[in-house]
Enzyme design. Sequence first.
Site, PDB file in Angstrom:
ATOM      1  N   ASP A 154       0.863  -1.183   0.000  1.00 59.85           N
ATOM      2  CA  ASP A 154       0.000   0.000   0.000  1.00 59.85           C
ATOM      3  C   ASP A 154       0.900   1.233   0.000  1.00 59.85           C
ATOM      4  O   ASP A 154       2.117   1.144   0.224  1.00 59.85           O
ATOM      5  CB  ASP A 154      -0.950  -0.013   1.199  1.00 59.85           C
TER       6      ASP A 154
HETATM    7  C1  BGC Z   1      -4.967   3.330   0.325  1.00 63.76           C
HETATM    8  C2  BGC Z   1      -5.268   2.263  -0.723  1.00 63.76           C
HETATM    9  C3  BGC Z   1      -5.191   2.868  -2.102  1.00 63.76           C
HETATM   10  C4  BGC Z   1      -3.829   3.496  -2.296  1.00 63.76           C
HETATM   11  C5  BGC Z   1      -3.627   4.096  -3.667  1.00 63.76           C
HETATM   12  C6  BGC Z   1      -3.693   4.099   0.012  1.00 63.76           C
HETATM   13  O1  BGC Z   1      -3.546   5.194   0.858  1.00 63.76           O
HETATM   14  O2  BGC Z   1      -4.863   2.707   1.585  1.00 63.76           O
HETATM   15  O3  BGC Z   1      -6.520   1.696  -0.483  1.00 63.76           O
HETATM   16  O4  BGC Z   1      -5.430   1.873  -3.053  1.00 63.76           O
HETATM   17  O5  BGC Z   1      -3.653   4.531  -1.329  1.00 63.76           O
HETATM   18  O6  BGC Z   1      -4.363   5.233  -3.851  1.00 63.76           O
END
Ligand code: BGC
Length: 740
Positions: free
Chosen positions: A285
């Site tokens: 993530d």
């Molecule tokens: C979130 C994810 C997301 C990623 C990309 C992160 O902060 O937890 O769910 O897919 O950002 O935007």
Amino acid sequence: MKKTPSAKKACKKVATPLYKDPKQPVEARVKDLLRRMTLEEKIDQLTQMPIGGDINPNNPGEWRNFSPTYGSILSYCGGTKKRNEFQRLAVETTRLGIPIIWGFDVIHGWRTTFPVSLAQAGSFRPALTEKLSRISALEAWNDGGVNWTFSPMVEVAHDPRWGRVVEGYGEDPLTAQVFTKAAVYGYQGRKAEQLKTPGYIAACLKHFVGYSASEGGRDYAYTDISRRALWEWYLPPFEAGVAAGARTLMSSFNDITGTPAVANYYTQTEVLRNRWGFDGFIVSDWGSVSQLKAQRFSSDPAESAAASVVAGNDMCMSDGYYKNLKALVEDGKLPVKVINKAVERVLRVKFQIGLFEHPYAPEKTKEEVCWLPEYLQAAVETARETIVLLKNEKNTLPLKSQKGKRIALIGPNGDKSLCHIGWWAALARDDEKHAPSLLTKAREFFPDSEIVFEPGCPEPFPASNAETIKKFDPNQLPAAVEAAKSADVILLALGEHGHQSGEYHSRRDICLPPFQDELVDAIRKAAPDKPIIALVTAGRPLAFQEAAKKVDAILYLWQSGYGASQATMEILTGKVNPSAKLAMTFPRTVGQIPVYVNAHHPARFDLHDYQDYPEEDGPWFPFGYGLSYTTFEYAEPVVKKGANGTFKVKVSVTNTGKKAGAETIIWYLHDLEAYYTQPVKRVVSFEKIDLEPGETKVVSLTLTPEMLSYVNEDGQRQLEEGTFEISASEKTSASFTVSL
Ligand code: BGC
């Protein structure tokens, strides 16, 4: 005759490398490409970067350098023309021409916006989720060149303070499994070959795993998860998604009982790869490899990168930490085979989705490929099935004819669009044209009535009550009270701001936002005998028992997307009979959290949960709750032994009211005694049926040994002899005995 070197050169045929030949098997292409790559090229394939236009406001550092050798770019929304220019650099100017895979958070729509996932689950019609995921994939590819969505978010959540409950399918593992599969099928297609066709995109099951168990519902907080809880609650939707063919997973931010998810070998390798046979790839993530420092796991970037890749996390999102792997391999500290494995998985998915054959996206206008009539129709269709009727005293709803009458629409969400669109709405904007407000639709549905609108109090501020309070306007409440006094019917548009739930939007309290309780109170006092209907928009269960007592009917709208206001008016006027049920329990107050359907037995019988409100045991609205304009009656279920250890269960359900309606039959199993104690009731299946007035249908269920078994702390299923109860309603159940 002696040949000249130049003549010889002219005759030589340049062979196409095997990996570029679509007729070759995927595994042969992966092998061929991998053996041609330098260490640096390999590590670049494991790198994912944003290049601007990132839509997630929580992610800092939007602009970074683009490299055509990177494996993936995320959250780019500059249109397909520019996207293709970047892609051309990768395909035509790099040594090996490996196309970039473009990832984006397409969660509940790209431009056409559908109900949020938590609301979708309450429809109990997974076919709708499959359909809207299909539409989302098409719009995202045709209008954005997206190959890969960071969806579905499949985490089972027990705590509505956590802002991200809005993104998942609720609290029940079985419901989440069913909807996870539907979403994967919608994005990727049901057959592996479909994924190669442009317009099908790779799904990403996230966040792996247990992020939803964050302490106190605080975002990014520590999670203490026993192996039993992991297997019983958090892993099942991921297992279902992998079985449905999901090509990627995203590891989560949370520290799982001492080992952060991105560096967790048990979950990423032992469970996912070794047990479930997953051969796609895992992306971390946003910044979670670098966040190992904040979690006090490792402050050394190289160590963090190594810990993650060794544990099984293949691609590194946004922080560039995997660049550190090069020196580790060159110094002999990290075997290159670890890198090779990760690269293999990334390349495999790139071949499987047909990226080498279709690297470029169509360059059409958004009007040509988005908001197509059938997409907008699907948005309304889904919204109709996600809005929940929570209360309907004296059959206040559906409303009788309002011809010549005055309707007061009161409340800060009455003239807003964003409250229906919600968090993670990709390219949907706060846009009255596509997401009309309740006020716009009320005018359309009640052309012969006078519609008066008053906000009554300030719109909630997404991230702080103090900011809402600052916006207090002393004129709003008196104006709303006056409007209520002269109205025949009052619609109260209450609830959260569209961005009050979602990532980094946890709330310590889950009551109505500031001033809304006072608004309800003042309106009831001003109009003691008039019908008041609350229309509540929110991305989570809200606890508003006191306000609820003062209104006659409540429709819980969630954030139901483009179709929200249309569907609300259809339900208010009786054109549509509401049929959604709750996929997440509503607590009476925050102090009751966690309260959820699959809870285990307490140690004492017949004692109240809490002494301060002994008369209010149990949740406010349980999982599966939701009223209709008709009534359903369930007969006693009948159980018969079937073949191979199965049991056949049947129940007759009758529509005993005067309107056609849909009812979801939710089957709950109770294993009366077991070596590993079991929930009071465990959801084992559900089915939604349509019934005409007076009609009876028999709904059947086959309980397999697998459904009767439970999972132990090592993830093994165990079936024990003994007595079980099966029920489809609160009032009736049937018991049967399993002997081995
Ligand atoms: C979130 C994810 C997301 C990623 C990309 C992160 O902060 O937890 O769910 O897919 O950002 O935007």
